[in-house]
Design a protein around this motif. Structure first.
Motif, PDB file in Angstrom:
ATOM      1  N   ARG A 131      -1.536   9.934 -20.137  1.00  0.00           N
ATOM      2  CA  ARG A 131      -1.915   8.604 -20.395  1.00  0.00           C
ATOM      3  C   ARG A 131      -3.140   8.339 -21.105  1.00  0.00           C
ATOM      4  NH1 ARG A 131       2.608   6.456 -18.421  1.00  0.00           N
ATOM      5  NH2 ARG A 131       3.385   8.636 -18.966  1.00  0.00           N
ATOM      6  N   MET A 132      -3.165   7.269 -21.941  1.00  0.00           N
ATOM      7  CA  MET A 132      -4.200   6.626 -22.686  1.00  0.00           C
ATOM      8  C   MET A 132      -4.925   5.618 -21.950  1.00  0.00           C
ATOM      9  SD  MET A 132      -3.017   7.300 -26.648  1.00  0.00           S
ATOM     10  CE  MET A 132      -1.326   7.459 -26.468  1.00  0.00           C
ATOM     11  N   LEU A 133      -6.150   5.604 -21.770  1.00  0.00           N
ATOM     12  CA  LEU A 133      -6.782   4.727 -21.276  1.00  0.00           C
ATOM     13  C   LEU A 133      -7.680   3.512 -22.098  1.00  0.00           C
ATOM     14  CD1 LEU A 133      -8.455   6.872 -18.360  1.00  0.00           C
ATOM     15  CD2 LEU A 133      -6.335   5.510 -18.084  1.00  0.00           C
ATOM     16  N   TYR A 134      -7.367   2.343 -21.422  1.00  0.00           N
ATOM     17  CA  TYR A 134      -8.323   1.225 -22.303  1.00  0.00           C
ATOM     18  C   TYR A 134      -8.648   0.287 -21.488  1.00  0.00           C
ATOM     19  CZ  TYR A 134      -5.070   3.005 -25.943  1.00  0.00           C
ATOM     20  OH  TYR A 134      -4.418   3.785 -27.001  1.00  0.00           O
ATOM     21  N   GLN A 135     -10.016  -0.427 -21.598  1.00  0.00           N
ATOM     22  CA  GLN A 135     -10.413  -1.201 -20.773  1.00  0.00           C
ATOM     23  C   GLN A 135      -9.750  -2.497 -21.277  1.00  0.00           C
ATOM     24  OE1 GLN A 135     -14.624  -1.272 -20.416  1.00  0.00           O
ATOM     25  NE2 GLN A 135     -14.502  -2.979 -18.856  1.00  0.00           N
ATOM     26  N   ALA A 136      -9.538  -3.457 -20.457  1.00  0.00           N
ATOM     27  CA  ALA A 136      -8.739  -4.732 -20.669  1.00  0.00           C
ATOM     28  C   ALA A 136      -9.620  -5.959 -20.098  1.00  0.00           C
ATOM     29  CB  ALA A 136      -7.539  -4.743 -19.955  1.00  0.00           C
ATOM     30  N   LYS A 137      -9.398  -7.053 -20.629  1.00  0.00           N
ATOM     31  CA  LYS A 137     -10.196  -8.274 -19.944  1.00  0.00           C
ATOM     32  C   LYS A 137      -8.955  -9.399 -19.652  1.00  0.00           C
ATOM     33  CE  LYS A 137     -10.423 -10.274 -24.862  1.00  0.00           C
ATOM     34  NZ  LYS A 137     -11.192 -10.799 -25.556  1.00  0.00           N
TER      35      LYS A 137
END
Length: 283
Positions: free
Chosen positions: A119-125
Motif C-alpha cells: 500500500r502507498m500511504l497518503y494523508q488526506a483532508k
C-alpha cells in the motif's frame, strides 16, 4: 478514466476494479502531539514502495487495534473503511459514518496499483460531509502522481439478478473482493423503515452476498467495471419488538439494536451511485 471493455473476471479485478479502490484510515481528533507524531510517520512512509516492506502493514503494526500506540485501553485508530478514487487528483468518496462531521480528523488513504502489492500511504483532508446521505469527500494532500479513477455507471440500469462485484476493507483488510448478485434492485425507504426502523438515506439496492463486517464504503461495480453503488449498511438480526420495545436500525449507517439470534440474517444494502452523483452535482 479506467474502462473495462471485454475482460475476464480476474483481469477486471486486477486492472479495473482494483486500482481505484482504497482503504480510508481515520485516527480521529487527537492532540497536537499525537498529530505531529502521525505526521512524522506518514512523511516517512508516504510514497514508499518496497517489494520487501508494506508501509500499510508497518502503520497498522504500530497504530492498529493491537498496535503499540494506544490511549490507555482505547485503540489509536478510530475506524477504517473502504473508499474509491474518483479523480486523477486524488479525490476519494467514502461514507460519513466512518468519518464523522469533524473537519480536523487525521485521515490517511492506503492505496496500491497492484492487487496484492504494498500500500502507498497518503494523508488526506476532508472536503465535504453529508451525514444524512452518509457520504464524505476526501482529497489526498500534495498528491505527486495522477491516480487511476473509477468510471461512473448508471444505477437506474441495475436489475434484480445482475452480477456485481464489491471491493472493501473489512476490519482493515485492504482489497477484499466479493462477488454477488443483486437480490433486489430497489428497496424503498418506506419499507425499510416499516420492517427494521431503518432510516435509509435513499431507496436502496439489496445484495445477496453475506458481506464481511466492516465493508462500509465498499464500491460496487457491474460486470463492465462501472461503479453502480456503495455498500452502506446491513440488517444483521431481527428488530427487537418484544414487550413494546421498538428497537431497530442497521449496522454501518445506523446503530444496530437487535435481539440475540444464532444465525445472523446479514442482509446488505447499497446506496445507488446516482444518488451520490446528484449530491456531488448539487442537485
Amino acid at each position: 478514466p479506467v474502462i473495462a471493455g471485454e475482460k475476464t473476471i480476474s483481469e477486471l479485478v486486477r486492472d479495473v476494479i482494483g486500482p481505484p479502490s482504497c482503504t480510508v484510515i481515520n485516527f480521529g481528533r487527537h492532540g497536537e502531539k499525537a498529530k505531529k507524531g502521525l505526521a512524522e510517520v506518514i512523511t516517512r512512509l508516504n510514497h514508499c514502495v518496497d517489494a520487501d516492506s508494506d508501509p500499510y502493514e508497518e502503520l497498522m503494526s504500530g497504530y492498529g487495534p493491537y498496535g503499540q500506540y494506544r490511549f490507555g485501553y482505547e485503540p489509536f485508530i478510530k475506524s477504517s473503511l473502504s473508499g474509491v478514487i474518483v479523480s486523477e487528483s486524488g479525490r476519494v468518496l467514502t461514507f460519513a459514518h466512518g468519518i464523522g462531521p469533524e473537519s480536523d480528523n487525521v485521515i490517511y488513504i492506503a492505496w496500491s496499483y497492484a492487487e496484492n502489492g504494498p500500500r502507498m500511504l497518503y494523508q488526506a483532508k476532508v472536503l465535504r460531509v453529508d451525514m444524512a446521505l452518509d457520504i464524505a469527500v476526501l482529497e489526498i494532500v500534495a498528491a505527486q502522481i495522477k491516480f487511476p479513477y473509477i468510471a461512473w455507471g448508471n444505477s437506474d440500469e441495475v436489475k434484480t439478478g445482475d452480477e456485481v462485484f464489491v471491493v472493501s476493507s473489512p476490519l482493515g483488510l485492504p482489497f477484499t473482493f466479493s462477488k454477488c448478485e443483486v437480490a433486489h434492485a430497489k428497496r424503498s425507504k418506506k419499507m425499510l423503515k416499516a420492517l427494521f426502523n431503518y432510516n435509509a438515506p435513499s431507496d436502496m439496492i439489496q445484495l445477496s452476498e453475506n458481506l464481511p463486517a466492516g465493508s462500509s464504503g465498499g464500491p460496487v461495480f457491474n460486470e463492465k467495471g462501472l461503479l453502480v453503488g456503495f455498500v452502506q449498511s446491513r440488517i444483521e438480526k431481527e428488530p427487537n419488538q418484544d414487550q413494546g420495545v421498538d428497537d431497530g436500525g442497521a449496522s454501518g449507517g445506523e446503530e444496530s439494536k437487535f435481539k440475540s439470534q444464532e444465525k445472523p440474517i446479514n442482509i446488505n444494502f447499497v446506496i445507488p451511485v446516482n444518488e451520490v452523483k446528484k449530491w456531488l452535482e448539487g442537485k
